[in-house]
Design an enzyme around this catalytic site. Structure first.
Site, PDB file in Angstrom:
ATOM      1  N   ASN A 130     -14.981 -44.894 -79.329  1.00  0.00           N
ATOM      2  CA  ASN A 130     -15.341 -45.988 -80.239  1.00  0.00           C
ATOM      3  C   ASN A 130     -16.654 -45.766 -80.980  1.00  0.00           C
ATOM      4  O   ASN A 130     -17.203 -46.697 -81.569  1.00  0.00           O
ATOM      5  CB  ASN A 130     -15.404 -47.306 -79.461  1.00  0.00           C
ATOM      6  CG  ASN A 130     -14.032 -47.705 -78.972  1.00  0.00           C
ATOM      7  OD1 ASN A 130     -13.059 -47.650 -79.724  1.00  0.00           O
ATOM      8  ND2 ASN A 130     -13.929 -48.053 -77.706  1.00  0.00           N
ATOM      9  N   ALA A 131     -17.175 -44.564 -80.931  1.00  0.00           N
ATOM     10  CA  ALA A 131     -18.424 -44.260 -81.667  1.00  0.00           C
ATOM     11  C   ALA A 131     -18.332 -42.846 -82.241  1.00  0.00           C
ATOM     12  O   ALA A 131     -18.619 -41.858 -81.565  1.00  0.00           O
ATOM     13  CB  ALA A 131     -19.632 -44.381 -80.731  1.00  0.00           C
ATOM     14  N   GLY A 132     -17.864 -42.780 -83.507  1.00  0.00           N
ATOM     15  CA  GLY A 132     -17.766 -41.493 -84.200  1.00  0.00           C
ATOM     16  C   GLY A 132     -18.878 -41.409 -85.217  1.00  0.00           C
ATOM     17  O   GLY A 132     -20.019 -41.060 -84.901  1.00  0.00           O
ATOM     18  N   THR A 159     -16.242 -30.054 -78.518  1.00  0.00           N
ATOM     19  CA  THR A 159     -15.879 -28.636 -78.631  1.00  0.00           C
ATOM     20  C   THR A 159     -16.372 -27.861 -77.415  1.00  0.00           C
ATOM     21  O   THR A 159     -17.533 -27.967 -77.031  1.00  0.00           O
ATOM     22  CB  THR A 159     -16.523 -28.035 -79.900  1.00  0.00           C
ATOM     23  OG1 THR A 159     -16.123 -28.813 -81.016  1.00  0.00           O
ATOM     24  CG2 THR A 159     -16.090 -26.593 -80.109  1.00  0.00           C
ATOM     25  N   GLU A 244     -27.985 -28.058 -88.633  1.00  0.00           N
ATOM     26  CA  GLU A 244     -26.546 -28.214 -88.375  1.00  0.00           C
ATOM     27  C   GLU A 244     -25.761 -28.265 -89.687  1.00  0.00           C
ATOM     28  O   GLU A 244     -24.744 -27.602 -89.850  1.00  0.00           O
ATOM     29  CB  GLU A 244     -26.326 -29.509 -87.570  1.00  0.00           C
ATOM     30  CG  GLU A 244     -24.892 -29.728 -87.160  1.00  0.00           C
ATOM     31  CD  GLU A 244     -24.684 -31.067 -86.450  1.00  0.00           C
ATOM     32  OE1 GLU A 244     -25.106 -32.116 -87.002  1.00  0.00           O
ATOM     33  OE2 GLU A 244     -24.100 -31.076 -85.364  1.00  0.00           O
ATOM     34  N   ARG A 245     -26.272 -29.030 -90.643  1.00  0.00           N
ATOM     35  CA  ARG A 245     -25.556 -29.139 -91.923  1.00  0.00           C
ATOM     36  C   ARG A 245     -25.500 -27.790 -92.624  1.00  0.00           C
ATOM     37  O   ARG A 245     -24.497 -27.431 -93.243  1.00  0.00           O
ATOM     38  CB  ARG A 245     -26.251 -30.153 -92.837  1.00  0.00           C
ATOM     39  CG  ARG A 245     -26.120 -31.570 -92.358  1.00  0.00           C
ATOM     40  CD  ARG A 245     -26.784 -32.520 -93.357  1.00  0.00           C
ATOM     41  NE  ARG A 245     -27.028 -33.792 -92.728  1.00  0.00           N
ATOM     42  CZ  ARG A 245     -28.216 -34.401 -92.658  1.00  0.00           C
ATOM     43  NH1 ARG A 245     -29.291 -33.849 -93.203  1.00  0.00           N
ATOM     44  NH2 ARG A 245     -28.335 -35.550 -92.066  1.00  0.00           N
ATOM     45  N   GLN A 281      -2.124 -17.714-117.527  1.00  0.00           N
ATOM     46  CA  GLN A 281      -3.424 -18.382-117.718  1.00  0.00           C
ATOM     47  C   GLN A 281      -3.669 -19.490-116.681  1.00  0.00           C
ATOM     48  O   GLN A 281      -4.798 -19.685-116.236  1.00  0.00           O
ATOM     49  CB  GLN A 281      -3.500 -18.951-119.132  1.00  0.00           C
ATOM     50  CG  GLN A 281      -4.925 -19.246-119.531  1.00  0.00           C
ATOM     51  CD  GLN A 281      -5.008 -19.849-120.919  1.00  0.00           C
ATOM     52  OE1 GLN A 281      -4.301 -20.809-121.227  1.00  0.00           O
ATOM     53  NE2 GLN A 281      -5.861 -19.296-121.750  1.00  0.00           N
ATOM     54  N   GLY A 366     -20.850 -34.950 -89.218  1.00  0.00           N
ATOM     55  CA  GLY A 366     -21.046 -35.994 -90.254  1.00  0.00           C
ATOM     56  C   GLY A 366     -20.030 -35.782 -91.366  1.00  0.00           C
ATOM     57  O   GLY A 366     -20.053 -34.749 -92.036  1.00  0.00           O
ATOM     58  N   GLU A 369     -18.021 -38.576 -96.280  1.00  0.00           N
ATOM     59  CA  GLU A 369     -18.425 -39.935 -96.679  1.00  0.00           C
ATOM     60  C   GLU A 369     -19.820 -40.251 -96.140  1.00  0.00           C
ATOM     61  O   GLU A 369     -20.639 -40.864 -96.844  1.00  0.00           O
ATOM     62  CB  GLU A 369     -17.409 -40.963 -96.152  1.00  0.00           C
ATOM     63  CG  GLU A 369     -16.035 -40.907 -96.814  1.00  0.00           C
ATOM     64  CD  GLU A 369     -15.153 -39.760 -96.312  1.00  0.00           C
ATOM     65  OE1 GLU A 369     -15.506 -39.106 -95.305  1.00  0.00           O
ATOM     66  OE2 GLU A 369     -14.118 -39.500 -96.951  1.00  0.00           O
TER      67      GLU A 369
HETATM   68  C1  LIG Z   1     -12.257 -30.303 -84.021  1.00  0.00           C
HETATM   69  C2  LIG Z   1     -13.386 -31.264 -83.783  1.00  0.00           C
HETATM   70  C3  LIG Z   1     -14.490 -30.866 -83.061  1.00  0.00           C
HETATM   71  C4  LIG Z   1     -15.523 -31.764 -82.799  1.00  0.00           C
HETATM   72  N1  LIG Z   1     -16.575 -31.370 -82.008  1.00  0.00           N
HETATM   73  C5  LIG Z   1     -17.500 -32.302 -81.623  1.00  0.00           C
HETATM   74  C6  LIG Z   1     -18.492 -31.961 -80.658  1.00  0.00           C
HETATM   75  O1  LIG Z   1     -18.583 -30.816 -80.191  1.00  0.00           O
HETATM   76  N2  LIG Z   1     -19.366 -32.933 -80.259  1.00  0.00           N
HETATM   77  C7  LIG Z   1     -19.309 -34.206 -80.741  1.00  0.00           C
HETATM   78  O2  LIG Z   1     -20.117 -35.026 -80.324  1.00  0.00           O
HETATM   79  N3  LIG Z   1     -18.374 -34.564 -81.659  1.00  0.00           N
HETATM   80  C8  LIG Z   1     -17.452 -33.638 -82.090  1.00  0.00           C
HETATM   81  N4  LIG Z   1     -16.477 -33.993 -82.997  1.00  0.00           N
HETATM   82  C9  LIG Z   1     -16.419 -35.360 -83.462  1.00  0.00           C
HETATM   83  C10 LIG Z   1     -16.811 -35.533 -84.912  1.00  0.00           C
HETATM   84  O3  LIG Z   1     -18.195 -35.409 -85.060  1.00  0.00           O
HETATM   85  C11 LIG Z   1     -16.275 -36.905 -85.347  1.00  0.00           C
HETATM   86  O4  LIG Z   1     -14.871 -36.771 -85.425  1.00  0.00           O
HETATM   87  C12 LIG Z   1     -16.851 -37.361 -86.670  1.00  0.00           C
HETATM   88  O5  LIG Z   1     -18.211 -37.678 -86.544  1.00  0.00           O
HETATM   89  C13 LIG Z   1     -16.112 -38.590 -87.223  1.00  0.00           C
HETATM   90  O6  LIG Z   1     -15.968 -39.571 -86.245  1.00  0.00           O
HETATM   91  P1  LIG Z   1     -14.516 -40.233 -85.993  1.00  0.00           P
HETATM   92  O7  LIG Z   1     -13.545 -39.101 -85.812  1.00  0.00           O
HETATM   93  O8  LIG Z   1     -14.632 -41.207 -84.890  1.00  0.00           O
HETATM   94  O9  LIG Z   1     -14.146 -40.942 -87.351  1.00  0.00           O
HETATM   95  P2  LIG Z   1     -14.659 -42.392 -87.844  1.00  0.00           P
HETATM   96  O10 LIG Z   1     -16.120 -42.499 -87.699  1.00  0.00           O
HETATM   97  O11 LIG Z   1     -13.809 -43.447 -87.207  1.00  0.00           O
HETATM   98  O12 LIG Z   1     -14.320 -42.296 -89.381  1.00  0.00           O
HETATM   99  C14 LIG Z   1     -12.996 -42.472 -89.897  1.00  0.00           C
HETATM  100  C15 LIG Z   1     -13.098 -42.444 -91.424  1.00  0.00           C
HETATM  101  O13 LIG Z   1     -13.934 -43.530 -91.867  1.00  0.00           O
HETATM  102  C16 LIG Z   1     -15.001 -43.017 -92.643  1.00  0.00           C
HETATM  103  N5  LIG Z   1     -16.232 -43.799 -92.402  1.00  0.00           N
HETATM  104  C17 LIG Z   1     -16.746 -44.190 -91.204  1.00  0.00           C
HETATM  105  N6  LIG Z   1     -17.895 -44.846 -91.387  1.00  0.00           N
HETATM  106  C18 LIG Z   1     -18.109 -44.888 -92.723  1.00  0.00           C
HETATM  107  C19 LIG Z   1     -19.147 -45.412 -93.548  1.00  0.00           C
HETATM  108  N7  LIG Z   1     -20.235 -46.031 -93.037  1.00  0.00           N
HETATM  109  N8  LIG Z   1     -19.051 -45.238 -94.894  1.00  0.00           N
HETATM  110  C20 LIG Z   1     -17.966 -44.586 -95.439  1.00  0.00           C
HETATM  111  N9  LIG Z   1     -16.970 -44.088 -94.712  1.00  0.00           N
HETATM  112  C21 LIG Z   1     -17.043 -44.216 -93.369  1.00  0.00           C
HETATM  113  C22 LIG Z   1     -15.179 -41.579 -92.181  1.00  0.00           C
HETATM  114  O14 LIG Z   1     -15.853 -40.787 -93.157  1.00  0.00           O
HETATM  115  C23 LIG Z   1     -13.748 -41.158 -91.954  1.00  0.00           C
HETATM  116  O15 LIG Z   1     -13.157 -40.786 -93.153  1.00  0.00           O
HETATM  117  C24 LIG Z   1     -15.451 -33.086 -83.307  1.00  0.00           C
HETATM  118  C25 LIG Z   1     -14.350 -33.473 -84.057  1.00  0.00           C
HETATM  119  C26 LIG Z   1     -13.312 -32.602 -84.282  1.00  0.00           C
HETATM  120  C27 LIG Z   1     -12.110 -33.076 -85.067  1.00  0.00           C
END
Ligand SMILES: Cc1cc2nc3c(=O)[nH]c(=O)nc-3n(C[C@H](O)[C@H](O)[C@H](O)COP(=O)(O)OP(=O)(O)OC[C@H]3O[C@@H](n4cnc5c(N)ncnc54)[C@H](O)[C@@H]3O)c2cc1C
Length: 381
Positions: A130-132, A159, A244-245, A281, A366, A369
């Site tokens: 619940n925290a991405g 990962t 990282e970026r 072309q 990150g 978006e």
């Molecule tokens: C293959 C893989 C490897 C990874 N490895 C790691 C790792 O080693 N360690 C780790 O900690 N994490 C890891 N991650 C997690 C990754 O960092 C997250 O998936 C990412 O930060 C997005 O979070 P979420 O998937 O929960 O998507 P969400 O945050 O739920 O986002 C869903 C959509 O909503 C959009 N969104 C969300 N908030 C906003 C906003 N404020 N404004 C506009 N748009 C928004 C997002 O851009 C996205 O399009 C990994 C992910 C993958 C798929």
């Protein structure tokens, strides 16, 4: 203005390129992809050759390189096998750099030499179910009890979590969002720690896992930076973001370059209507746009890196690089599939793998978006 790499950097690029060409022919990359196999042997060879020390200070046995050196390394590896770059990145960012920038002196002495020689692998656990993107909202909790910190909760998409030795685990230790996060160096052998691989679309072999902490006990000395760094985790992470970026930008550049080269060669060889398709072309223009945008992305990324190594403010530039490199490489990989026609859609050809592998770069570290939100803020919006 000087757009050249130094002699040492050219040498580094040639060495990595030769390594990748020799050790990762297409059949090796395909085997890892098809079998979803973590590239243990290749990573071991990179460690044996000392590459893991690129960004470790010389006093701890490394080469003392900067972020441009890292980018050269990652770009070359990502051309052949992005998942290997990803595995090496876990060590170099979430081991070397995290400890180098935040670790206590004891932690640097304990971990850095063993990270250089490949004895240890690190993983970084922040994301939760619940925290991405909303990362400061994590709920995995650490509570101090009887001389230990006890961790309970779960992480998502981590990962290498099933193949690493130390999991840098970010936990909630106080209610404040950013002032209530503590980062622990958790031994993956600790009772109560477990990791379950998730099947992903690309980056096969990355060992991306769901992770569970069930009463995992950690000593106070295993707080990143030592005991005085309770509730400092968020700010420790912030120190890593530009790097990282930039590293992720260079991975995108590597995949974009590989996808472009593949499509260009194909367009020169494939004939229809009595001529190579590259002479139509529509295809010429498509390839020209791909080449131009890739060059623009590379300039943006290395310019941002130049700012970073010269100590200039670069949050806007590194976010632009991450967003633009990832989106450009994605576009190039998609165009590559189109240029190959039906063969682009066939698993036997590499074009499809470039597309599957590139998609993570606009999500991990990150999303695009979120990068745009950061750039917007920097523009005063
Ligand atoms: C293959 C893989 C490897 C990874 N490895 C790691 C790792 O080693 N360690 C780790 O900690 N994490 C890891 N991650 C997690 C990754 O960092 C997250 O998936 C990412 O930060 C997005 O979070 P979420 O998937 O929960 O998507 P969400 O945050 O739920 O986002 C869903 C959509 O909503 C959009 N969104 C969300 N908030 C906003 C906003 N404020 N404004 C506009 N748009 C928004 C997002 O851009 C996205 O399009 C990994 C992910 C993958 C798929």
């Amino acid at each position: 203005m000087d757009f050249n790499f130094s002699d040492e950097q050219n040498m580094l690029r040639d060495t990595v390129r030769k390594f990748a060409e020799k050790e990762i022919p297409p059949e090796v990359a395909r085997d890892i992809d098809e079998n979803d196999r973590f590239p243990h042997e290749l990573l071991g060879k990179l460690c044996d050759l000392g590459f893991m020390g690129i960004n470790i200070a010389e006093e701890y046995g490394g080469m003392g390189g900067n972020v441009v050196d890292e980018m050269i390394f990652f770009e070359e590896l990502a051309k052949k096998l992005p998942v290997l770059a990803w595995a090496a990145g876990n060590i170099m960012l979430y081991g070397n750099a995290i400890i180098g920038k935040n670790g206590s002196e004891e932690q640097k002495k304990k971990y850095l030499p063993r990270l250089v020689n490949g004895e240890l692998k690190f993983a970084f656990a922040l994301t939760e179910p619940n925290a991405g993107s909303d990362a400061s909202n994590i709920r995995t909790r650490a509570v101090f009890k009887d001389g230990h910190w006890v961790i309970n909760g779960s992480k998502m998409f981590i990962t290498g979590a099933g193949v690493s030795d130390i999991i840098v685990t970010n936990t909630r230790t106080a209610e404040s969002r950013t002032r209530g996060i503590t980062s622990f160096l958790v031994d993956a052998k600790s009772p109560g720690y477990s990791a379950k691989p998730i099947k992903m679309l690309g980056h096969k072999g990355s060992n991306t896992c769901e992770v569970y902490y069930d009463d995992v006990r950690v000593l106070p000395e295993d707080i990143l930076g030592g005991e005085e760094c309770v509730n400092r985790g968020w700010y420790q992470m912030m120190k890593l973001l530009n790097q990282e970026r930039l590293v992720l930008s260079s991975c995108a550049l590597g995949i974009g370059q590989a996808a472009f080269d593949y499509a260009l060669n194909y367009a020169k060889e494939r004939e229809q209507f009595g001529q190579p398709i590259g002479r139509f072309q529509a295809i010429t223009h498509r390839l020209v746009e791909m080449a131009t945008e890739l060059e623009a992305a590379r300039r943006l990324a290395y310019y941002a890196a130049w700012r970073e190594i010269n100590g200039l403010e670069c949050v806007k530039e590194t976010s632009m690089a991450k967003y633009y490199c990832a989106e450009t490489a994605k576009k190039i990989a998609l165009n590559g599939v189109q240029i190959l026609g039906g063969y682009g859609y066939a698993m036997e050809y590499e074009a499809q793998r470039f597309l599957r592998d590139v998609l993570i770069l606009s999500i991990g570290g990150g999303t695009t978006e979120i990068q745009k939100n950061i750039i917007g803020k920097q523009l005063g919006l």
